[in-house]
Enzyme design. Structure first.
Site, short mmCIF file in Angstrom:
data_model
loop_
_atom_site.label_atom_id
_atom_site.label_comp_id
_atom_site.label_asym_id
_atom_site.label_seq_id
_atom_site.Cartn_x
_atom_site.Cartn_y
_atom_site.Cartn_z
N CYS A 118 13.51 -22.04 -36.75
CA CYS A 118 14.14 -22.66 -35.58
C CYS A 118 14.14 -21.75 -34.35
O CYS A 118 14.37 -22.22 -33.24
CB CYS A 118 15.56 -23.10 -35.93
SG CYS A 118 15.55 -24.35 -37.22
N HIS A 259 19.01 -24.64 -29.45
CA HIS A 259 18.32 -25.26 -30.58
C HIS A 259 19.20 -26.40 -31.10
O HIS A 259 20.42 -26.28 -31.16
CB HIS A 259 18.09 -24.22 -31.68
CG HIS A 259 17.57 -24.83 -32.94
ND1 HIS A 259 16.40 -25.56 -32.96
CD2 HIS A 259 18.06 -24.86 -34.20
CE1 HIS A 259 16.20 -25.99 -34.19
NE2 HIS A 259 17.19 -25.59 -34.96
N ASN A 289 16.76 -32.31 -35.95
CA ASN A 289 16.28 -30.94 -35.86
C ASN A 289 14.75 -30.93 -36.06
O ASN A 289 14.27 -31.16 -37.16
CB ASN A 289 16.97 -30.09 -36.94
CG ASN A 289 16.59 -28.62 -36.87
OD1 ASN A 289 15.68 -28.24 -36.14
ND2 ASN A 289 17.29 -27.81 -37.64
N1 COA Z 1 26.44 -37.74 -46.31
C1 COA Z 1 27.68 -37.73 -46.83
N2 COA Z 1 28.22 -36.63 -47.34
C2 COA Z 1 27.50 -35.50 -47.33
C3 COA Z 1 26.19 -35.46 -46.82
C4 COA Z 1 25.66 -36.64 -46.30
N3 COA Z 1 24.43 -36.69 -45.78
N4 COA Z 1 25.73 -34.20 -46.95
C5 COA Z 1 26.69 -33.48 -47.51
N5 COA Z 1 27.77 -34.27 -47.76
C6 COA Z 1 29.02 -33.90 -48.38
C7 COA Z 1 28.94 -32.68 -49.21
O1 COA Z 1 28.42 -32.98 -50.48
C8 COA Z 1 30.37 -32.24 -49.26
O2 COA Z 1 31.04 -32.99 -50.23
P1 COA Z 1 32.11 -32.28 -51.21
O3 COA Z 1 33.17 -31.76 -50.30
O4 COA Z 1 32.53 -33.40 -52.09
O5 COA Z 1 31.34 -31.20 -51.89
C9 COA Z 1 30.91 -32.67 -47.90
O6 COA Z 1 29.98 -33.62 -47.37
C10 COA Z 1 31.03 -31.53 -46.92
O7 COA Z 1 29.86 -30.77 -47.03
P2 COA Z 1 29.71 -29.51 -46.16
O8 COA Z 1 28.48 -28.77 -46.58
O9 COA Z 1 30.99 -28.77 -46.10
O10 COA Z 1 29.48 -30.18 -44.75
P3 COA Z 1 29.32 -29.46 -43.37
O11 COA Z 1 30.43 -29.82 -42.50
O12 COA Z 1 29.00 -28.00 -43.53
O13 COA Z 1 28.00 -30.16 -42.81
C11 COA Z 1 25.67 -29.66 -42.54
C12 COA Z 1 26.78 -30.03 -43.51
C13 COA Z 1 24.38 -29.44 -43.28
C14 COA Z 1 25.53 -30.79 -41.53
C15 COA Z 1 26.08 -28.37 -41.79
O14 COA Z 1 26.52 -27.43 -42.73
C16 COA Z 1 25.01 -27.77 -40.96
O15 COA Z 1 24.66 -28.30 -39.94
N6 COA Z 1 24.51 -26.57 -41.39
C17 COA Z 1 23.64 -25.74 -40.58
C18 COA Z 1 22.34 -26.34 -40.28
C19 COA Z 1 21.57 -25.36 -39.46
O16 COA Z 1 22.01 -24.94 -38.41
N7 COA Z 1 20.47 -24.87 -39.94
C20 COA Z 1 19.81 -23.82 -39.23
C21 COA Z 1 18.64 -24.26 -38.57
S1 COA Z 1 17.54 -25.12 -39.60
#
Ligand code: COA
Length: 335
Positions: A118, A259, A289
């Protein structure tokens, strides 16, 4: 910060983009994994992403460069260097840059691929700017192109909702008007992030086998929460630091160009910089993304929408796999 004896800056003199026609909206993901439009929208800011049905990253890169060249008098054979930022090269070798060179007819160019996920566009932009500032090259194309759908596991709800396909390009040329162009960068990489965001197989560590395919190791693996925390800190800190280093106050910055991985990471960065949402370039809702393409895609859309003016100070910022992260301070030079 500009060195005192600097005589040339590298300036962005043209921009271009390509997004595939096919759209996957959040409703579609409701039909393939256990998710909801509401969850995706509130947790990420994404509503839609584009998917390339035929072709590869080199095709999108070539289309974006052709779109860019249409806006200039520059001919393909005048291009000196092509830098392709990508984590989805058409093949391991030859470099995607070679394939792009042939597709656009850049008969006198050399080039290479740059792998920084990224942060690929920022690393490539700084590399291209250094080639211009050396005085050796006059026309450097920097293109971010990623066909993320090729490495996305559409059974993994944690990740498949995040990514899309796109390409976007900029042309770098020298300017002696030092009030314009790329003025400073702070870039980092830290391999301790390798275990939480990676694609494990297909390289020399884990060559492709039946087992690697069965383990789904040819897809993106991400521990979202860990990466999220690192991204919020990394991108916000480096954006704040480049402002401090260059004596920029929030009112001196026309736009943060972040980004586009997660709207909450973007908001945290803007907050740390002390700038409001209306001064942040955002198109994550439309494209998700697109890895190396997000930042130039924002630049192209906002410039074409008449929202960026010559003389505007921009802070470009990114965080991604590696970890890689950084910020670039530039002053927009296109009328
Ligand atoms: N739909 C519904 N629920 C989902 C889901 C989806 N698509 N994806 C994950 N969940 C669930 C998880 O399983 C978790 O459930 P649980 O609490 O029962 O285990 C819950 O939602 C929360 O998950 P969590 O990982 O805490 O969510 P989050 O707030 O961290 O959001 C991302 C997840 C991936 C959106 C976020 O972590 C993110 O954006 N990460 C960084 C991405 C990034 O910047 N990457 C770098 C560049 S590539």
């Amino acid at each position: 910060m500009q060195p005192k004896n600097k005589k040339i800056n590298a300036a962005i003199t043209a921009v271009g983009m390509y997004v595939p026609e096919k759209i996957l909206d959040n409703k579609y993901f409701e039909s393939i994994v256990d998710t909801t439009d509401e969850w995706i929208t509130t947790r990420t800011g994404i509503k839609e992403r584009r998917i390339l049905e035929n072709g590869a990253s080199s095709d999108m890169a070539a289309y974006a460069i052709q779109d860019m060249l249409k806006t200039t008098n520059v001919k393909p054979e005048e291009i000196d260097v092509i830098i392709v930022a990508t984590v989805t090269p058409d093949m391991f070798f030859p470099a995607t840059a070679c394939l792009v060179q042939e597709k656009i007819g850049a008969k006198k160019a050399w080039g290479f691929d740059l792998s920084a996920a990224c942060s690929g566009f920022l690393f490539a932009l700084q590399t291209g700017a250094s080639l211009i500032e050396s005085g050796t090259y006059k026309k450097v194309v920097v293109v971010g192109s990623d066909k993320m759908s090729a490495i996305t596991d559409y059974t993994d709800r944690n990740n498949c909702i995040l990514f899309g396909d796109a390409a976007s390009a900029v042309l770098l040329e020298p300017t002696t008007e030092l009030q314009y162009g790329i003025k400073d960068s702070i870039l980092f990489c830290d391999g301790s992030g390798k275990d939480v965001l990676n694609m494990k197989a297909g390289g020399s560590l884990n060559p492709a086998t039946k087992e690697t395919v069965e383990k789904r190791w040819h897809y993106i693996y991400q521990e979202g929460k860990t990466v999220f925390k690192a991204a919020v800190k990394g991108m916000a800190d480096v954006s704040y630091d480049i402002m401090q280093k260059n004596g920029l106050k929030p009112e001196d910055v026309a736009y943060l160009v972040p980004h586009q991985a997660n709207l909450r990471i973007i908001d945290a960065t803007a907050e740390r910089m002390g700038i409001s949402r209306d001064k942040v370039m955002i198109n994550i809702d439309k494209y998700g993304n697109t890895t190396a393409a997000t930042i130039p895609l924002c630049l192209t859309e906002y410039y074409r929408g008449g929202k960026v003016k010559r003389g505007d100070n921009l802070i470009l910022a990114s965080f991604g796999a590696g970890y890689t992260w950084g910020a670039i301070y530039l002053t927009w030079s296109i009328d």
